[in-house]
Design a protein around this motif. Structure first.
Motif, PDB file in Angstrom:
ATOM      1  N   GLY A 193       0.677  -1.203  -0.021  1.00 24.53           N
ATOM      2  CA  GLY A 193      -0.046  -0.044   0.123  1.00 24.53           C
ATOM      3  C   GLY A 193       0.903   1.343   0.049  1.00 24.53           C
ATOM      4  O   GLY A 193       0.333   2.524  -0.016  1.00 24.53           O
ATOM      5  N   GLY A 194       2.067   1.072   0.089  1.00 23.04           N
ATOM      6  CA  GLY A 194       3.140   2.300   0.140  1.00 23.04           C
ATOM      7  C   GLY A 194       3.027   3.105  -1.279  1.00 23.04           C
ATOM      8  O   GLY A 194       2.538   2.516  -2.304  1.00 23.04           O
ATOM      9  N   ARG A 195       3.419   4.254  -1.203  1.00 18.62           N
ATOM     10  CA  ARG A 195       3.337   5.152  -2.303  1.00 18.62           C
ATOM     11  C   ARG A 195       4.809   5.194  -3.007  1.00 18.62           C
ATOM     12  O   ARG A 195       6.011   5.618  -2.184  1.00 18.62           O
ATOM     13  CB  ARG A 195       2.837   6.624  -1.926  1.00 18.62           C
ATOM     14  CG  ARG A 195       2.898   7.668  -3.174  1.00 18.62           C
ATOM     15  CD  ARG A 195       2.510   8.848  -2.547  1.00 18.62           C
ATOM     16  NE  ARG A 195       2.144   9.962  -3.727  1.00 18.62           N
ATOM     17  CZ  ARG A 195       1.130  10.066  -4.173  1.00 18.62           C
ATOM     18  NH1 ARG A 195      -0.070   9.684  -3.738  1.00 18.62           N
ATOM     19  NH2 ARG A 195       0.948  11.093  -5.089  1.00 18.62           N
ATOM     20  N   ILE A 196       4.788   4.969  -4.320  1.00 20.23           N
ATOM     21  CA  ILE A 196       5.960   4.826  -5.144  1.00 20.23           C
ATOM     22  C   ILE A 196       5.643   6.118  -6.147  1.00 20.23           C
ATOM     23  O   ILE A 196       5.253   6.036  -6.952  1.00 20.23           O
ATOM     24  CB  ILE A 196       6.175   3.695  -5.861  1.00 20.23           C
ATOM     25  CG1 ILE A 196       6.422   2.509  -4.649  1.00 20.23           C
ATOM     26  CG2 ILE A 196       7.242   3.711  -6.751  1.00 20.23           C
ATOM     27  CD1 ILE A 196       6.414   1.243  -5.535  1.00 20.23           C
ATOM     28  N   GLU A 197       6.631   6.879  -5.760  1.00 15.08           N
ATOM     29  CA  GLU A 197       6.719   8.124  -6.634  1.00 15.08           C
ATOM     30  C   GLU A 197       7.945   7.934  -7.799  1.00 15.08           C
ATOM     31  O   GLU A 197       8.968   7.293  -7.653  1.00 15.08           O
ATOM     32  CB  GLU A 197       7.162   9.472  -6.041  1.00 15.08           C
ATOM     33  CG  GLU A 197       6.231  10.038  -5.170  1.00 15.08           C
ATOM     34  CD  GLU A 197       5.150  10.829  -5.732  1.00 15.08           C
ATOM     35  OE1 GLU A 197       5.486  11.623  -6.677  1.00 15.08           O
ATOM     36  OE2 GLU A 197       4.028  10.803  -5.043  1.00 15.08           O
ATOM     37  N   VAL A 198       7.206   8.273  -9.211  1.00 16.26           N
ATOM     38  CA  VAL A 198       8.309   8.253 -10.270  1.00 16.26           C
ATOM     39  C   VAL A 198       8.519   9.518 -10.781  1.00 16.26           C
ATOM     40  O   VAL A 198       7.843   9.915 -11.844  1.00 16.26           O
ATOM     41  CB  VAL A 198       7.291   7.206 -11.223  1.00 16.26           C
ATOM     42  CG1 VAL A 198       8.303   7.090 -12.565  1.00 16.26           C
ATOM     43  CG2 VAL A 198       6.996   6.019 -10.824  1.00 16.26           C
ATOM     44  N   PRO A 199       9.614  10.276 -10.483  1.00 17.90           N
ATOM     45  CA  PRO A 199      10.137  11.286 -11.234  1.00 17.90           C
ATOM     46  C   PRO A 199      11.025  11.105 -12.233  1.00 17.90           C
ATOM     47  O   PRO A 199      11.337  10.089 -12.352  1.00 17.90           O
ATOM     48  CB  PRO A 199      10.788  12.138  -9.762  1.00 17.90           C
ATOM     49  CG  PRO A 199      11.357  10.999  -9.321  1.00 17.90           C
ATOM     50  CD  PRO A 199      10.332   9.720  -9.570  1.00 17.90           C
TER      51      PRO A 199
ATOM     52  N   LEU B  29      11.290   6.125  -7.372  1.00 22.88           N
ATOM     53  CA  LEU B  29      12.007   5.181  -8.465  1.00 22.88           C
ATOM     54  C   LEU B  29      11.830   5.606  -9.716  1.00 22.88           C
ATOM     55  O   LEU B  29      10.739   5.914 -10.430  1.00 22.88           O
ATOM     56  CB  LEU B  29      10.892   3.726  -8.514  1.00 22.88           C
ATOM     57  CG  LEU B  29      11.449   2.559  -9.527  1.00 22.88           C
ATOM     58  CD1 LEU B  29      12.640   2.113  -8.860  1.00 22.88           C
ATOM     59  CD2 LEU B  29      10.100   1.584  -9.459  1.00 22.88           C
ATOM     60  N   PRO B  30      12.958   6.284 -10.370  1.00 22.08           N
ATOM     61  CA  PRO B  30      12.905   6.821 -11.779  1.00 22.08           C
ATOM     62  C   PRO B  30      12.755   5.791 -12.792  1.00 22.08           C
ATOM     63  O   PRO B  30      12.794   4.725 -12.326  1.00 22.08           O
ATOM     64  CB  PRO B  30      14.083   7.466 -11.720  1.00 22.08           C
ATOM     65  CG  PRO B  30      14.398   7.743 -10.356  1.00 22.08           C
ATOM     66  CD  PRO B  30      14.019   6.642  -9.612  1.00 22.08           C
ATOM     67  N   PRO B  31      12.073   6.384 -14.005  1.00 22.99           N
ATOM     68  CA  PRO B  31      11.901   5.606 -14.902  1.00 22.99           C
ATOM     69  C   PRO B  31      13.016   4.782 -15.519  1.00 22.99           C
ATOM     70  O   PRO B  31      12.980   3.379 -15.743  1.00 22.99           O
ATOM     71  CB  PRO B  31      11.166   6.234 -16.119  1.00 22.99           C
ATOM     72  CG  PRO B  31      11.677   7.662 -16.005  1.00 22.99           C
ATOM     73  CD  PRO B  31      11.887   7.764 -14.458  1.00 22.99           C
ATOM     74  N   TRP B  32      14.147   5.488 -15.620  1.00 21.53           N
ATOM     75  CA  TRP B  32      15.549   4.907 -15.943  1.00 21.53           C
ATOM     76  C   TRP B  32      16.390   5.838 -15.966  1.00 21.53           C
ATOM     77  O   TRP B  32      16.222   6.825 -15.207  1.00 21.53           O
ATOM     78  CB  TRP B  32      15.635   4.237 -17.394  1.00 21.53           C
ATOM     79  CG  TRP B  32      14.750   5.214 -18.237  1.00 21.53           C
ATOM     80  CD1 TRP B  32      14.750   6.578 -18.425  1.00 21.53           C
ATOM     81  CD2 TRP B  32      14.417   4.870 -19.775  1.00 21.53           C
ATOM     82  NE1 TRP B  32      14.169   7.194 -19.548  1.00 21.53           N
ATOM     83  CE2 TRP B  32      13.752   5.963 -20.278  1.00 21.53           C
ATOM     84  CE3 TRP B  32      14.225   3.655 -20.430  1.00 21.53           C
ATOM     85  CZ2 TRP B  32      13.258   6.035 -21.627  1.00 21.53           C
ATOM     86  CZ3 TRP B  32      13.835   3.525 -21.774  1.00 21.53           C
ATOM     87  CH2 TRP B  32      13.306   4.744 -22.285  1.00 21.53           C
ATOM     88  N   GLY B  33      17.470   5.736 -16.672  1.00 21.94           N
ATOM     89  CA  GLY B  33      18.716   6.756 -16.226  1.00 21.94           C
ATOM     90  C   GLY B  33      18.523   7.692 -17.214  1.00 21.94           C
ATOM     91  O   GLY B  33      17.714   8.502 -17.226  1.00 21.94           O
TER      92      GLY B  33
END
Length: 341
Positions: free
Chosen positions: A13-19, A81-85
């Motif tokens: 249920g935790g929130r994962i932000e994707v910048p 968690l970014p999408p990639w590098g």
């Protein structure tokens, strides 16, 4: 002497932000990103993809805007968690309030150019970070020998987890997303194993993990954002294990970068070095292995090659700051990581 600290464990249920602090996702790969989001959602996480992440181009916004977005992600998230590098995360290092990120205490997870940000967060503040996953990796099944980053991030401080070397790696070129095999039986097709630079079959090392993508972290050496010698003095009385992987640089460039890190003192407190697999080419008179040997062969510490990290999948989660024990023992090689101060 200060102690390593660990983020708040990631719960269901935790929130994962994707910048996107480096590069966003182009239109032709938005389907892959959506599949990745759905993979995390199916595990019970709330995933928030920030607007910049769906913006294509060398960078999705100005450095100031990307830094602001990263700060907002840390304030809102249980994991970032970014999408990639990408290419230009280095533009952010002077614009980030590193202490503020550490005080927010989510797990920061990534690799490739995101190493440019993981490394200083750990070396400057002592907050552990996870190298070895990004959002776009989520649809792939990892080898049974590995742990997923979500499982590692869920562990409370004081925990220990082990992983074993992968039996196979990926070698084929990247194609259309719809044609990608995602199960471990087909995603990785070529045998692989760790090996020592000096040919020794039985190797052990112990120390605090620190490292990342060679092309990006080497640019930080000698700056306040890549002070690995200072990290060792402050946080690693046991010594360090430095892990590095070259994305695609040829053997001459790898030799230059490793030598620069050596001149900057990165290996002065190392009890061992882990070198990941690479797609980088040889050049006349110099292979990738010989580049490592010329730069590090006389360090008088063990150096392992073809470690499971980097741009030839699969790669295992490595916790920057964790106390690790690495063992090379033929095909049955392993790493144990202790999430202890």
């Amino acid at each position: 002497m200060a102690s390593i600290s660990y983020p708040t464990p990631l719960r269901a249920g935790g929130r994962i932000e994707v910048p996107a602090p480096s590069m966003g996702v182009p239109v032709d790969l938005l389907d892959r990103m959506q599949d990745a989001v759905e993979a995390l959602t199916s595990l019970g996480f709330e995933v928030h993809v920030r607007p910049h992440t769906s913006t294509a181009g060398l960078t999705p916004a100005s450095a100031a805007a990307r830094a602001e977005d990263l700060h907002a992600s840390f304030e809102a998230a249980d994991a970032v968690l970014p999408p990639w590098g990408g290419e230009l995360a280095i533009e952010l290092v002077e614009k980030i309030d590193w202490d503020a990120l550490a005080e927010a205490r989510p797990w920061f997870v990534g690799w490739s150019d995101i190493s440019t940000l993981l490394l200083p967060l750990t070396t400057r503040t002592g907050l552990a970070t996870i190298h070895g996953a990004n959002l776009m990796d989520e649809p792939y099944e990892l080898p049974g020998e590995f742990e997923r980053w979500t499982a590692v991030a869920a562990l409370p401080p004081g925990s220990t987890f082990g992983q074993r070397s992968a039996p196979r790696r990926r070698s084929r070129p990247w194609g259309a997303w719809a044609d990608e095999p995602l199960d471990r039986g087909h995603a990785y097709e070529v045998p692989t194993k760790w090996r020592s630079l000096d040919g020794t079959d039985d190797v052990t090392m112990r120390g605090r993990l620190i490292g990342g993508c060679l092309e990006t972290v080497s640019l930080l050496a000698g700056t306040p954002y890549g002070d690995v010698p200072g990290f060792a003095r402050k946080y690693a009385p046991e010594g360090t294990i430095v892990y590095l992987e070259a994305a695609e640089s040829n053997a001459v460039t790898v030799l230059r970068m490793l030598t620069a890190l050596r001149l900057a003192g990165w290996f002065d407190d190392a009890n061992g070095v882990l070198i990941g697999r690479t797609d980088g080419s040889a050049v006349p008179e110099l292979s990738q292995e010989e580049a490592v040997r010329r730069a590090l062969g006389d360090l008088d510490v063990p150096v392992l090659l073809d470690f499971d990290t980097g741009h030839q999948p699969p790669q295992m989660p490595l916790v920057n700051g964790a106390l690790a024990e690495v063992r090379l023992n033929g095909a049955d090689s392993s790493i144990v990581q202790h999430l202890i101060p």
